[in-house]
Design a protein around this motif. Structure first.
Motif, short mmCIF file in Angstrom:
data_model
loop_
_atom_site.label_atom_id
_atom_site.label_comp_id
_atom_site.label_asym_id
_atom_site.label_seq_id
_atom_site.Cartn_x
_atom_site.Cartn_y
_atom_site.Cartn_z
N TYR A 186 52.23 36.43 43.15
CA TYR A 186 51.02 35.95 43.77
C TYR A 186 50.40 37.44 44.25
O TYR A 186 50.90 38.14 44.73
CB TYR A 186 51.73 35.46 44.97
CG TYR A 186 50.50 34.66 45.97
CD1 TYR A 186 49.95 35.70 47.09
CD2 TYR A 186 49.95 33.44 45.86
CE1 TYR A 186 49.11 35.12 47.87
CE2 TYR A 186 49.13 33.39 46.63
CZ TYR A 186 48.37 34.21 47.52
OH TYR A 186 47.22 33.58 48.44
N SER A 187 49.07 37.30 43.78
CA SER A 187 48.29 38.47 43.68
C SER A 187 46.95 38.35 44.59
O SER A 187 46.09 37.01 44.05
CB SER A 187 48.07 39.26 42.44
OG SER A 187 47.27 40.25 42.79
N VAL A 188 46.45 38.84 45.57
CA VAL A 188 45.38 38.75 46.34
C VAL A 188 44.65 40.25 46.35
O VAL A 188 45.30 41.25 46.76
CB VAL A 188 45.64 38.35 47.75
CG1 VAL A 188 44.14 38.29 48.40
CG2 VAL A 188 46.22 36.90 47.77
N LEU B 14 46.59 33.93 41.18
CA LEU B 14 45.80 35.01 41.36
C LEU B 14 44.61 34.64 42.39
O LEU B 14 43.77 33.39 42.33
CB LEU B 14 45.06 35.44 40.08
CG LEU B 14 46.09 35.84 39.22
CD1 LEU B 14 45.41 36.14 38.01
CD2 LEU B 14 46.82 37.15 39.65
N ASN B 15 44.15 35.42 43.38
CA ASN B 15 42.86 35.34 44.08
C ASN B 15 42.47 36.59 44.18
O ASN B 15 42.77 37.32 44.95
CB ASN B 15 43.37 34.70 45.36
CG ASN B 15 42.05 34.27 46.20
OD1 ASN B 15 40.99 34.50 45.92
ND2 ASN B 15 42.32 33.89 47.39
N GLY B 16 41.48 36.86 43.22
CA GLY B 16 41.13 38.18 43.42
C GLY B 16 39.81 38.01 42.30
O GLY B 16 39.13 37.46 41.96
N TYR B 17 39.08 39.45 42.41
CA TYR B 17 37.90 39.61 41.73
C TYR B 17 38.06 39.87 40.26
O TYR B 17 37.07 39.15 39.73
CB TYR B 17 37.23 41.16 42.43
CG TYR B 17 35.66 40.92 42.09
CD1 TYR B 17 34.65 40.23 42.39
CD2 TYR B 17 35.47 42.15 41.36
CE1 TYR B 17 33.42 40.50 41.85
CE2 TYR B 17 34.02 42.61 40.81
CZ TYR B 17 33.19 41.60 41.10
OH TYR B 17 31.77 41.62 40.79
N ARG B 18 38.45 40.82 39.67
CA ARG B 18 38.80 40.92 38.20
C ARG B 18 40.09 40.79 37.95
O ARG B 18 41.00 41.30 38.48
CB ARG B 18 38.13 42.20 37.96
CG ARG B 18 36.64 42.33 38.00
CD ARG B 18 36.19 43.56 37.03
NE ARG B 18 34.70 43.37 37.39
CZ ARG B 18 33.68 42.60 37.01
NH1 ARG B 18 33.94 41.71 36.00
NH2 ARG B 18 32.17 42.81 37.03
N TRP B 19 40.54 39.93 36.55
CA TRP B 19 41.82 39.95 36.42
C TRP B 19 41.92 39.64 34.82
O TRP B 19 41.03 39.12 34.33
CB TRP B 19 42.27 38.75 37.27
CG TRP B 19 41.60 37.44 37.13
CD1 TRP B 19 40.72 37.06 37.81
CD2 TRP B 19 41.95 36.25 35.97
NE1 TRP B 19 40.28 36.00 37.44
CE2 TRP B 19 41.06 35.41 36.22
CE3 TRP B 19 42.96 36.14 34.90
CZ2 TRP B 19 41.30 34.15 35.46
CZ3 TRP B 19 42.91 34.97 34.14
CH2 TRP B 19 41.90 33.97 34.52
N GLU B 20 42.95 40.03 34.30
CA GLU B 20 43.28 39.76 32.55
C GLU B 20 44.59 39.55 32.67
O GLU B 20 45.45 40.02 33.31
CB GLU B 20 42.96 41.10 32.20
CG GLU B 20 41.75 41.72 32.12
CD GLU B 20 41.49 42.88 31.44
OE1 GLU B 20 42.67 43.92 31.20
OE2 GLU B 20 40.49 43.22 31.16
N ILE B 21 44.94 38.64 31.68
CA ILE B 21 46.23 38.01 31.32
C ILE B 21 46.23 38.27 29.86
O ILE B 21 45.50 37.34 29.19
CB ILE B 21 46.64 36.60 31.88
CG1 ILE B 21 46.63 36.66 33.47
CG2 ILE B 21 48.10 36.37 31.31
CD1 ILE B 21 46.80 35.46 34.00
N GLU C 135 44.14 30.12 39.38
CA GLU C 135 43.35 31.28 39.76
C GLU C 135 41.92 31.00 40.54
O GLU C 135 41.52 29.75 40.08
CB GLU C 135 42.89 32.12 38.57
CG GLU C 135 42.33 33.41 38.79
CD GLU C 135 40.97 33.45 39.38
OE1 GLU C 135 40.65 34.44 40.18
OE2 GLU C 135 40.00 32.52 39.18
N TYR C 136 41.64 31.69 41.64
CA TYR C 136 40.61 31.03 42.38
C TYR C 136 39.65 32.07 42.74
O TYR C 136 39.95 33.08 43.11
CB TYR C 136 41.15 30.80 43.81
CG TYR C 136 40.22 30.16 44.81
CD1 TYR C 136 39.80 28.91 44.64
CD2 TYR C 136 39.50 31.04 45.72
CE1 TYR C 136 38.82 28.50 45.58
CE2 TYR C 136 38.72 30.47 46.65
CZ TYR C 136 38.17 29.37 46.42
OH TYR C 136 37.11 28.89 47.26
N GLY C 137 38.72 31.87 42.00
CA GLY C 137 37.29 33.05 42.09
C GLY C 137 37.35 34.01 41.18
O GLY C 137 38.62 34.13 40.53
N GLY C 138 36.52 34.80 41.27
CA GLY C 138 36.68 36.00 40.39
C GLY C 138 36.17 35.90 39.06
O GLY C 138 35.46 34.87 38.40
#
Length: 142
Positions: free
Chosen positions: A31-33, A58-65, A85-88
């Motif tokens: 779980y990441s914010v 995930l709840n963040g601005y930029r993310w990669e999987i 994922e929420y947003g970003g």
């Protein structure tokens, strides 16, 4: 995990669960914010969350999987059997989703808001019980 930036590389998450009597829980393994989340070359097997994101929330601005495998991941009540994922702004690339399940939306992946690219990925035997998106459900995306 919480904070500004996370990076996960070459990890195996097996039977990671998050749920309590008082809290259904988000993100069985992660779980990441925060501002950035990078998850590479990792495997998520039999992960479970009572609420959102059986393996990853995930709840963040930029993310990669990238280059990850998700197998038998589940959400018993809500969304995103493997990932929610929420947003970003995000990228899912070269990932495999097999036998993922969510009760409501996105058997494998639920993306709500923001902008996401999903490429070179495989979805098999993913399902939802009540609503939409056996493999992927996109809601309010740009």
């Amino acid at each position: 995990m919480g904070g500004t930036n996370i990076s996960v590389n070459q990890c195996v998450f097996n039977s990671s669960h998050y749920s309590t009597l008082l809290d259904l829980g988000d993100g069985g393994a992660i779980y990441s914010v925060g501002d950035k989340a990078k998850i590479y070359n990792s495997d998520f097997y039999d992960c479970y969350s009572g609420s959102n994101g059986g393996a990853i929330r995930l709840n963040g601005y930029r993310w990669e999987i990238i280059n990850c495998t998700f197998s038998n991941d589940e959400v018993s009540w809500a969304n995103g059997g493997a990932i929610e994922e929420y947003g970003g702004y995000g990228l899912i690339d070269n990932c495999i989703f097999n036998n993922c399940y969510a009760d409501e939306f996105g058997g494998a992946v639920l993306i709500k808001g923001g902008n996401c690219v999903i490429s070179n990925s495989e979805f098999s035997n993913c399902e939802v019980d009540e609503d939409n998106g056996g493999g992927i459900y996109l809601l309010e995306c740009e």
